[in-house]
Design a protein around this motif. Structure first.
Motif, PDB file in Angstrom:
ATOM      1  N   MET A  50      -8.132  72.407   7.266  1.00 40.72           N
ATOM      2  CA  MET A  50      -8.604  71.364   8.198  1.00 40.72           C
ATOM      3  C   MET A  50      -9.753  71.838   9.072  1.00 40.72           C
ATOM      4  SD  MET A  50      -5.579  71.154  11.077  1.00 40.72           S
ATOM      5  CE  MET A  50      -5.042  72.587  12.009  1.00 40.72           C
TER       6      MET A  50
ATOM      7  N   TRP B 174      -8.530  80.734   3.272  1.00 43.37           N
ATOM      8  CA  TRP B 174      -9.825  80.197   3.704  1.00 43.37           C
ATOM      9  C   TRP B 174     -10.519  79.632   2.478  1.00 43.37           C
ATOM     10  CZ3 TRP B 174      -9.993  79.753   8.731  1.00 43.37           C
ATOM     11  CH2 TRP B 174      -9.290  80.664   9.505  1.00 43.37           C
ATOM     12  N   ALA B 175     -11.033  78.411   2.642  1.00 41.97           N
ATOM     13  CA  ALA B 175     -11.646  77.727   1.509  1.00 41.97           C
ATOM     14  C   ALA B 175     -12.866  78.487   0.978  1.00 41.97           C
ATOM     15  CB  ALA B 175     -12.026  76.306   1.917  1.00 41.97           C
TER      16      ALA B 175
ATOM     17  N   VAL C  45      -1.216  71.438 -17.015  1.00 42.07           N
ATOM     18  CA  VAL C  45      -1.166  72.423 -18.101  1.00 42.07           C
ATOM     19  C   VAL C  45       0.256  72.967 -18.221  1.00 42.07           C
ATOM     20  CG1 VAL C  45      -1.991  74.698 -18.819  1.00 42.07           C
ATOM     21  CG2 VAL C  45      -3.593  73.022 -17.871  1.00 42.07           C
TER      22      VAL C  45
ATOM     23  N   ALA D 220     -12.000  80.228  -2.059  1.00 42.61           N
ATOM     24  CA  ALA D 220     -11.884  79.368  -3.238  1.00 42.61           C
ATOM     25  C   ALA D 220     -13.260  79.180  -3.877  1.00 42.61           C
ATOM     26  CB  ALA D 220     -11.293  78.009  -2.830  1.00 42.61           C
TER      27      ALA D 220
ATOM     28  N   LYS E 101       3.212  71.231   8.394  1.00 46.46           N
ATOM     29  CA  LYS E 101       2.482  70.441   9.387  1.00 46.46           C
ATOM     30  C   LYS E 101       3.174  69.090   9.509  1.00 46.46           C
ATOM     31  CE  LYS E 101      -2.281  72.042   8.735  1.00 46.46           C
ATOM     32  NZ  LYS E 101      -3.629  71.639   8.292  1.00 46.46           N
TER      33      LYS E 101
HETATM   34  P1  FAD Z   1      -5.819  74.682  -4.771  1.00 44.22           P
HETATM   35  O1  FAD Z   1      -6.364  73.777  -3.757  1.00 44.22           O
HETATM   36  O2  FAD Z   1      -4.386  75.090  -4.685  1.00 44.22           O
HETATM   37  O3  FAD Z   1      -6.125  74.047  -6.189  1.00 44.22           O
HETATM   38  C1  FAD Z   1      -5.389  74.355  -7.336  1.00 44.22           C
HETATM   39  C2  FAD Z   1      -5.079  73.082  -8.085  1.00 44.22           C
HETATM   40  O4  FAD Z   1      -4.337  73.433  -9.248  1.00 44.22           O
HETATM   41  C3  FAD Z   1      -4.203  72.106  -7.297  1.00 44.22           C
HETATM   42  O5  FAD Z   1      -4.841  70.858  -7.202  1.00 44.22           O
HETATM   43  C4  FAD Z   1      -2.914  72.009  -8.121  1.00 44.22           C
HETATM   44  O6  FAD Z   1      -2.335  70.724  -8.104  1.00 44.22           O
HETATM   45  C5  FAD Z   1      -3.431  72.377  -9.493  1.00 44.22           C
HETATM   46  N1  FAD Z   1      -2.398  72.822 -10.412  1.00 44.22           N
HETATM   47  C6  FAD Z   1      -1.266  73.515 -10.158  1.00 44.22           C
HETATM   48  N2  FAD Z   1      -0.558  73.675 -11.298  1.00 44.22           N
HETATM   49  C7  FAD Z   1      -1.269  73.099 -12.293  1.00 44.22           C
HETATM   50  C8  FAD Z   1      -1.054  72.922 -13.697  1.00 44.22           C
HETATM   51  N3  FAD Z   1       0.043  73.377 -14.301  1.00 44.22           N
HETATM   52  N4  FAD Z   1      -1.985  72.241 -14.413  1.00 44.22           N
HETATM   53  C9  FAD Z   1      -3.110  71.745 -13.823  1.00 44.22           C
HETATM   54  N5  FAD Z   1      -3.336  71.873 -12.494  1.00 44.22           N
HETATM   55  C10 FAD Z   1      -2.436  72.545 -11.746  1.00 44.22           C
HETATM   56  N6  FAD Z   1      -8.850  76.983   4.584  1.00 44.22           N
HETATM   57  C11 FAD Z   1      -9.834  76.942   5.512  1.00 44.22           C
HETATM   58  O7  FAD Z   1     -10.984  77.319   5.213  1.00 44.22           O
HETATM   59  N7  FAD Z   1      -9.582  76.488   6.762  1.00 44.22           N
HETATM   60  C12 FAD Z   1      -8.342  76.060   7.136  1.00 44.22           C
HETATM   61  O8  FAD Z   1      -8.140  75.577   8.249  1.00 44.22           O
HETATM   62  C13 FAD Z   1      -7.297  76.163   6.219  1.00 44.22           C
HETATM   63  N8  FAD Z   1      -6.039  75.810   6.574  1.00 44.22           N
HETATM   64  C14 FAD Z   1      -5.070  75.727   5.626  1.00 44.22           C
HETATM   65  C15 FAD Z   1      -3.819  75.256   5.998  1.00 44.22           C
HETATM   66  C16 FAD Z   1      -2.830  75.109   5.047  1.00 44.22           C
HETATM   67  C17 FAD Z   1      -1.496  74.596   5.440  1.00 44.22           C
HETATM   68  C18 FAD Z   1      -3.111  75.430   3.694  1.00 44.22           C
HETATM   69  C19 FAD Z   1      -2.075  75.237   2.644  1.00 44.22           C
HETATM   70  C20 FAD Z   1      -4.349  75.934   3.330  1.00 44.22           C
HETATM   71  C21 FAD Z   1      -5.341  76.092   4.299  1.00 44.22           C
HETATM   72  N9  FAD Z   1      -6.604  76.588   3.991  1.00 44.22           N
HETATM   73  C22 FAD Z   1      -7.602  76.593   4.913  1.00 44.22           C
HETATM   74  C23 FAD Z   1      -6.904  77.121   2.670  1.00 44.22           C
HETATM   75  C24 FAD Z   1      -7.629  76.114   1.779  1.00 44.22           C
HETATM   76  O9  FAD Z   1      -6.944  74.902   1.802  1.00 44.22           O
HETATM   77  C25 FAD Z   1      -7.654  76.732   0.380  1.00 44.22           C
HETATM   78  O10 FAD Z   1      -8.362  77.951   0.426  1.00 44.22           O
HETATM   79  C26 FAD Z   1      -8.309  75.874  -0.688  1.00 44.22           C
HETATM   80  O11 FAD Z   1      -8.016  74.529  -0.571  1.00 44.22           O
HETATM   81  C27 FAD Z   1      -7.836  76.433  -2.022  1.00 44.22           C
HETATM   82  O12 FAD Z   1      -8.502  75.814  -3.079  1.00 44.22           O
HETATM   83  P2  FAD Z   1      -8.178  76.307  -4.560  1.00 44.22           P
HETATM   84  O13 FAD Z   1      -8.980  75.455  -5.440  1.00 44.22           O
HETATM   85  O14 FAD Z   1      -8.340  77.781  -4.617  1.00 44.22           O
HETATM   86  O15 FAD Z   1      -6.637  76.052  -4.785  1.00 44.22           O
END
Ligand code: FAD
Length: 543
Positions: free
Chosen positions: A85, A500-501, A285, A504, A349
């Motif tokens: 957020m 932290w995004a 998957v 990612a 949350k």
């Molecule tokens: P994800 O967003 O987890 O994406 C992975 C995707 O894979 C998901 O959509 C999932 O549904 C999918 N998936 C899972 N299994 C399968 C499958 N079998 N087949 C196909 N798809 C699948 N970052 C910040 O920078 N600032 C913040 O304030 C912050 N606060 C946060 C607070 C919380 C509570 C959380 C949980 C995270 C926070 N983050 C924050 C971190 C940030 O949200 C993440 O770093 C970022 O969103 C991660 O992106 P990602 O693509 O790596 O992973």
């Protein structure tokens, strides 16, 4: 967030006019599977598309992953960010995409931030009101000073920040490589308790530090984690100068999905990830395995199968062993150890919508606003007030918690959570009837209870540096046997800054480099990619 483990300037890399590289034209249109439509998967897919490849994105649930925004159905446009957020301005690779897609951002109302009109800290029943940090009693200044002294004496904080600001890669590596072996096996709490400054200050200061901490608030639920995780956050200002995305964080992944960049290799203008997928990613998957002819086969949960020359997985990496049947031979045994030993934080949350930002009403007795951004040692831990102007519905994030504090809410439903949270707030703000302002249904989330995540974000325990180093460097596959090449890990838990995004985004870019290299392509002249610089400035191995 120029990370000391790998101080590669991803923002410069992304902004370079020559682009990220190229693949041989005969490979244009080659399909590459991307597992997960969170930020990492969509950055990966977007950049692969720009290079002329054809990303095939798989998603088990929603586009956006942990950048999930929920709406309150009775008030369109009023939203709650359930995962990420607030985004530090130092996350410049993240903001590369925010700016590219023209998303608006605003200051996030953190404790004592300039945009936050007031903050209340309530510890052991004692309440402190502050509009700026100077309004707090000297005790809190002593706590802050003890922390500053601890990181300066024990972890060369000022020197490291200077080196990061100057992008002095050599100096960053020199400092960090010296600290790593000393710090890897130390907990955050051990570091605090062992520091001269906190020893001198005494237990009450350590306790208050855990409860109100630095930047965003209390970090004591991180006390068992490796101090390296905390140092990365404070060195890179990840916990400072946060902005939110207007309309909700999910707008970023959704915009990446819809955006049609111009001047792509191979694809005509107007092509987007959405158009390449006829509007929807493929499904969840179920398994990943190696075909007899060397391709990587993906089988969806509902049985459709396809084979690819390369696969990028971006879901939380331990889902590769818990939810996706991933053939064991695809990764070296020590990488599996790193995946299995991962430590994820829990997080919950709970949001309510209220009729208006009533907290701005002034109490005639005190002359203060009736409710403030609140940090407390009660179960709620942190309460944030989010509004978009007067005379409109607004949102209270009643409680944002991590780890043990999040587990305390896990078994309760949304209404039970809200009742307890309101009870805590009534003790802090007697006479303020928050409940009477609530409209609509509360929204609550516990990320550990969602099978597509099974945790909020990773935080390494002491001794886990070696695991993270294996996960992070896996995208450079020149030393792997052919049978283990072509599958790449990305996502924030593969980065050194999980939670932290920015992590990612940057691991997605590493995976793009890995795929291009694997398929016989190369980086753009004059713009070396992460794989070219990994050996020179990457994370060092420990014995
Ligand atoms: P994800 O967003 O987890 O994406 C992975 C995707 O894979 C998901 O959509 C999932 O549904 C999918 N998936 C899972 N299994 C399968 C499958 N079998 N087949 C196909 N798809 C699948 N970052 C910040 O920078 N600032 C913040 O304030 C912050 N606060 C946060 C607070 C919380 C509570 C959380 C949980 C995270 C926070 N983050 C924050 C971190 C940030 O949200 C993440 O770093 C970022 O969103 C991660 O992106 P990602 O693509 O790596 O992973």
């Amino acid at each position: 967030m120029l990370n000391p483990d790998f101080p590669f300037s991803y923002d410069h890399y992304l902004a370079h006019p020559a682009g990220l590289g190229s693949v041989p034209p005969e490979l244009y249109g080659t399909e590459v599977a991307v597992v997960g439509a969170g930020l990492s998967g969509l950055v990966t897919a977007y950049e692969l598309m720009k290079l002329g490849l054809r990303p095939v994105v798989y998603e088990a649930d929603q586009i956006g992953g942990r950048l999930r925004t929920a709406g309150f159905p009775s008030a369109p446009g009023v939203v709650a960010d359930l995962g990420g957020m607030r985004f530090p301005v130092s996350g410049r690779a993240f903001y590369h995409y925010v700016d590219l897609l023209g998303l608006e951002t605003q200051d996030f109302p953190n404790p004592l931030a300039p945009v936050t009109s007031s903050t209340v800290i309530e510890l052991a029943g004692q309440k402190y009101y502050a509009e700026t940090a100077q309004d707090l009693p000297p005790f809190f200044r002593e706590v802050a000073d003890a922390w500053k002294a601890a990181v300066n004496d024990g972890a060369k904080f000022v020197e490291m920040q200077e080196a990061i600001r100057a992008r002095d890669t050599g100096r960053i590596k020199e400092l960090w490589n010296g600290l790593l072996p000393l710090m890897d096996e130390q907990t955050f709490y051990g570091f605090i308790a062992g520091s001269e400054s906190f020893k001198e200050a005494g237990f009450a200061h350590r306790e208050a530090f855990g409860q109100v901490g630095f930047g965003t608030g209390g970090w004591d639920t991180d006390f068992p984690n490796s101090i390296l995780e905390i140092l990365r956050v404070v060195y890179t200002d990840a916990d400072d100068q946060h902005r939110l995305i207007s309309g909700g964080a999910q707008r970023l992944p959704e915009a990446l999905w819809q955006h049609a960049p111009s001047g792509m290799a191979h694809w005509p203008d107007g092509t987007s990830l959405a158009s390449l997928h006829s509007g929807s990613p493929r499904g969840a998957v179920g398994s990943i395995s190696r075909d007899a002819d060397g391709g990587l086969r993906i089988r969806e949960r509902w049985s459709r199968e396809a084979s690819y020359a390369a696969v990028v997985t971006t879901c939380q990496s331990w889902l590769l062993s818990t939810r996706i049947h991933t053939e064991e031979a695809l990764f070296p045994a020590e990488l599996w150890t790193a995946i299995e030993r991962s430590h994820y934080m829990q997080s919950s949350k709970t949001f309510v919508m209220v009729d208006r930002p009533f907290w701005k009403d002034v109490d005639p007795d005190t002359g203060r606003e009736v409710l403030s951004m609140t940090l407390t040692d009660r179960l709620n831990r942190a309460t944030y007030l989010l509004d978009d102007g007067p005379d409109k519905p607004a949102v209270i994030l009643l409680s944002y918690t991590w780890n043990d504090d999040a587990l305390k809410w896990l078994a309760l439903d949304a209404d039970e959570r809200v009742e307890l949270m309101l009870h805590s707030l009534e003790q802090i703000y007697p006479g303020v009837d928050i409940a009477s302002h609530i409209v609509g249904q509360p929204i609550t989330v516990s990320w550990e209870a969602d099978p597509n995540f099974m945790g909020a974000f990773k935080a390494n325990l002491p001794g886990h540096y070696r695991y993270q180093q294996r996960l992070f460097t896996h995208f450079k596959q020149d030393k792997l046997p052919d049978t283990q090449r072509g599958i790449f890990l990305a996502g924030d838990d593969v980065s050194f800054t999980a939670g932290w995004a920015e992590g990612a985004v940057t691991t997605g870019l590493n995976a793009v480099w890995g795929v291009v290299n694997h398929l016989g392509g190369s980086s753009a002249p004059g713009n070396p990619g992460p794989g070219e610089l990994l050996d020179a400035i990457g994370p060092i191995p420990l014995d």
